[in-house]
Design an enzyme around this catalytic site. Structure first.
Site, mmCIF file in Angstrom:
data_model
loop_
_atom_site.group_PDB
_atom_site.id
_atom_site.type_symbol
_atom_site.label_atom_id
_atom_site.label_comp_id
_atom_site.label_asym_id
_atom_site.label_seq_id
_atom_site.Cartn_x
_atom_site.Cartn_y
_atom_site.Cartn_z
ATOM 1 N N ASP A 8 21.751 -24.662 7.172
ATOM 2 C CA ASP A 8 22.554 -25.563 7.982
ATOM 3 C C ASP A 8 22.046 -26.982 7.685
ATOM 4 O O ASP A 8 20.952 -27.152 7.141
ATOM 5 C CB ASP A 8 22.360 -25.207 9.471
ATOM 6 C CG ASP A 8 23.060 -26.175 10.397
ATOM 7 O OD1 ASP A 8 24.193 -26.597 10.091
ATOM 8 O OD2 ASP A 8 22.464 -26.532 11.434
ATOM 9 N N LEU A 9 22.830 -27.989 8.008
ATOM 10 C CA LEU A 9 22.414 -29.369 7.699
ATOM 11 C C LEU A 9 21.825 -30.079 8.924
ATOM 12 O O LEU A 9 20.633 -30.383 8.976
ATOM 13 C CB LEU A 9 23.619 -30.159 7.165
ATOM 14 C CG LEU A 9 23.365 -31.633 6.877
ATOM 15 C CD1 LEU A 9 22.401 -31.827 5.717
ATOM 16 C CD2 LEU A 9 24.691 -32.350 6.564
ATOM 17 N N ASP A 10 22.703 -30.305 9.921
ATOM 18 C CA ASP A 10 22.312 -31.095 11.087
ATOM 19 C C ASP A 10 21.288 -30.335 11.925
ATOM 20 O O ASP A 10 21.568 -29.232 12.391
ATOM 21 C CB ASP A 10 23.544 -31.412 11.938
ATOM 22 C CG ASP A 10 24.579 -32.206 11.156
ATOM 23 O OD1 ASP A 10 24.400 -33.419 11.028
ATOM 24 O OD2 ASP A 10 25.544 -31.611 10.649
ATOM 25 N N THR A 16 20.663 -35.523 12.505
ATOM 26 C CA THR A 16 21.801 -36.429 12.689
ATOM 27 C C THR A 16 22.291 -36.420 14.137
ATOM 28 O O THR A 16 23.128 -37.246 14.497
ATOM 29 C CB THR A 16 22.973 -36.025 11.775
ATOM 30 O OG1 THR A 16 23.106 -34.619 11.841
ATOM 31 C CG2 THR A 16 22.746 -36.487 10.348
ATOM 32 N N LYS A 44 25.944 -29.590 19.543
ATOM 33 C CA LYS A 44 25.284 -29.197 18.292
ATOM 34 C C LYS A 44 26.009 -28.036 17.615
ATOM 35 O O LYS A 44 26.244 -27.002 18.235
ATOM 36 C CB LYS A 44 23.819 -28.844 18.561
ATOM 37 C CG LYS A 44 22.999 -30.083 18.849
ATOM 38 C CD LYS A 44 21.512 -29.812 18.871
ATOM 39 C CE LYS A 44 20.758 -31.136 18.987
ATOM 40 N NZ LYS A 44 19.315 -30.912 19.180
ATOM 41 N N GLY A 45 26.342 -28.223 16.355
ATOM 42 C CA GLY A 45 27.021 -27.187 15.581
ATOM 43 C C GLY A 45 28.500 -27.033 15.899
ATOM 44 O O GLY A 45 29.163 -26.151 15.372
ATOM 45 N N ARG A 48 34.034 -31.536 15.237
ATOM 46 C CA ARG A 48 34.296 -32.888 15.756
ATOM 47 C C ARG A 48 35.408 -32.872 16.805
ATOM 48 O O ARG A 48 35.295 -33.488 17.865
ATOM 49 C CB ARG A 48 34.700 -33.781 14.574
ATOM 50 C CG ARG A 48 34.624 -35.249 14.854
ATOM 51 C CD ARG A 48 35.114 -36.033 13.652
ATOM 52 N NE ARG A 48 34.386 -35.706 12.425
ATOM 53 C CZ ARG A 48 34.772 -36.084 11.215
ATOM 54 N NH1 ARG A 48 35.877 -36.789 11.055
ATOM 55 N NH2 ARG A 48 34.062 -35.723 10.150
ATOM 56 N N SER A 113 27.517 -25.787 6.519
ATOM 57 C CA SER A 113 27.539 -26.739 7.638
ATOM 58 C C SER A 113 28.941 -26.922 8.194
ATOM 59 O O SER A 113 29.919 -26.844 7.462
ATOM 60 C CB SER A 113 27.021 -28.092 7.131
ATOM 61 O OG SER A 113 27.316 -29.120 8.054
ATOM 62 N N ALA A 114 29.021 -27.201 9.496
ATOM 63 C CA ALA A 114 30.311 -27.491 10.123
ATOM 64 C C ALA A 114 30.745 -28.943 9.881
ATOM 65 O O ALA A 114 31.892 -29.301 10.130
ATOM 66 C CB ALA A 114 30.217 -27.253 11.625
ATOM 67 N N SER A 115 29.830 -29.746 9.383
ATOM 68 C CA SER A 115 30.114 -31.182 9.259
ATOM 69 C C SER A 115 31.061 -31.490 8.101
ATOM 70 O O SER A 115 30.925 -30.941 7.015
ATOM 71 C CB SER A 115 28.817 -31.959 9.045
ATOM 72 O OG SER A 115 29.116 -33.312 8.773
ATOM 73 N N ASN A 117 30.980 -34.441 7.025
ATOM 74 C CA ASN A 117 30.230 -35.532 6.380
ATOM 75 C C ASN A 117 29.018 -35.025 5.602
ATOM 76 O O ASN A 117 28.121 -35.794 5.267
ATOM 77 C CB ASN A 117 29.743 -36.528 7.443
ATOM 78 C CG ASN A 117 30.902 -37.180 8.186
ATOM 79 O OD1 ASN A 117 31.804 -37.746 7.564
ATOM 80 N ND2 ASN A 117 30.910 -37.085 9.507
ATOM 81 N N LYS A 144 31.482 -21.739 13.662
ATOM 82 C CA LYS A 144 30.402 -20.875 14.104
ATOM 83 C C LYS A 144 30.564 -20.675 15.619
ATOM 84 O O LYS A 144 30.921 -21.626 16.291
ATOM 85 C CB LYS A 144 29.037 -21.533 13.826
ATOM 86 C CG LYS A 144 28.777 -21.850 12.353
ATOM 87 C CD LYS A 144 27.530 -22.739 12.208
ATOM 88 C CE LYS A 144 27.381 -23.215 10.756
ATOM 89 N NZ LYS A 144 26.260 -24.153 10.563
ATOM 90 N N GLU A 168 18.891 -21.976 10.591
ATOM 91 C CA GLU A 168 19.810 -22.554 11.591
ATOM 92 C C GLU A 168 19.058 -23.084 12.810
ATOM 93 O O GLU A 168 18.076 -22.480 13.229
ATOM 94 C CB GLU A 168 20.740 -21.447 12.096
ATOM 95 C CG GLU A 168 22.140 -21.497 11.567
ATOM 96 C CD GLU A 168 22.957 -22.697 12.039
ATOM 97 O OE1 GLU A 168 22.555 -23.408 12.975
ATOM 98 O OE2 GLU A 168 24.027 -22.915 11.455
ATOM 99 N N ASP A 169 19.535 -24.161 13.395
ATOM 100 C CA ASP A 169 18.901 -24.679 14.622
ATOM 101 C C ASP A 169 19.768 -24.445 15.862
ATOM 102 O O ASP A 169 19.308 -24.680 16.977
ATOM 103 C CB ASP A 169 18.642 -26.182 14.501
ATOM 104 C CG ASP A 169 19.935 -26.972 14.572
ATOM 105 O OD1 ASP A 169 20.896 -26.600 13.869
ATOM 106 O OD2 ASP A 169 20.004 -27.940 15.350
#
Ligand code: UVW
Length: 216
Positions: A8-10, A16, A44-45, A48, A113-115, A117, A144, A168-169
């Site tokens: 995962d990214l964020d 972020t 989180k996750g 948008r 990632s869900a982002s 960006n 997710k 994953e966080d």
């Protein structure tokens, strides 16, 4: 069979969440209400669009479709200007150590990632070269805890889901990894991420012995 590694990214690679928070808070304040860091935890996750829906529920605000779209764009523009300054110093502790370890062992690595960006962020922190596959919010229809993002990543890596490991966080992210039939590793608090197979506070707690076990 090789193990596939999906990050995962964020909250895993970079933090972020603080920039998302500032951008959502600015919008909330403009609309005349407060938005707390605690409330930001719920975001989180989350996609948008769904975040804006929740924000408007918090502020008890009804929006026309047109306003909704405009606020989405405004929030993202504010967010993008906040992350404009990001650089390698924002990579979370020992993420690079783990990525380099996996690269050294020729392991396939994906971002899940869900982002929307994700690419610009990976470029800013100069990590693009580590990822064989990037699956982000521009590729995925179901959020997710649906496993879609991780299943697409596994497919693109050419690794069966059961041979994939996910870092994953977010609670929803751990659920998504479990739903995909993958080994879930939580990065964060054990009591929050209790559904994960293993949990580490951060990557500094993950030693080579543990990483070596994951390669098999
Ligand atoms: C998410 O939707 C999770 O992030 P972004 O706003 O970066 O696309």
């Amino acid at each position: 069979n090789k193990t596939g590694f999906i990050f995962d990214l964020d909250g895993v690679i970079v933090d972020t969440a603080k920039y998302h928070y500032l951008a959502w808070r600015k919008l909330a304040n403009e609309l005349g209400f407060e938005f707390t860091q605690e409330q930001n935890e719920l975001f989180k996750g989350v996609s948008r669009k769904r975040c804006l829906e929740i924000l408007l529920e918090i502020g008890n605000i009804k929006a026309s479709q047109e306003q909704f779209s405009r606020w989405l764009v405004e929030k993202n523009e504010d967010y993008l200007s906040l992350i404009e300054e990001m650089d390698e110093s924002e990579i979370l502790p020992d993420v690079l150590k783990v990525l380099q370890f996996l690269k050294k062992h020729n392991m396939p690595i994906a971002l899940g990632s869900a982002s929307k960006n994700a690419r610009p962020i990976l470029e800013k922190v100069k990590l693009m070269d580590y990822f064989d596959v990037i699956v982000d919010g521009t590729h995925v229809a179901k959020a997710k805890p649906d496993p879609e993002v991780f299943l697409i990543a596994a497919k693109q890596l050419g690794v069966p889901p059961k041979d994939c490991v996910v870092f994953e966080d977010a609670v929803a992210g751990i659920e998504a990894a479990n739903n995909a039939g993958m080994l879930s590793i939580g990065i964060g608090e054990e009591k929050v991420l209790s559904e994960a197979k293993f949990v580490f506070t951060n990557f500094t707690k993950m030693d080579d012995k543990f990483l070596n076990r994951l390669l098999e």
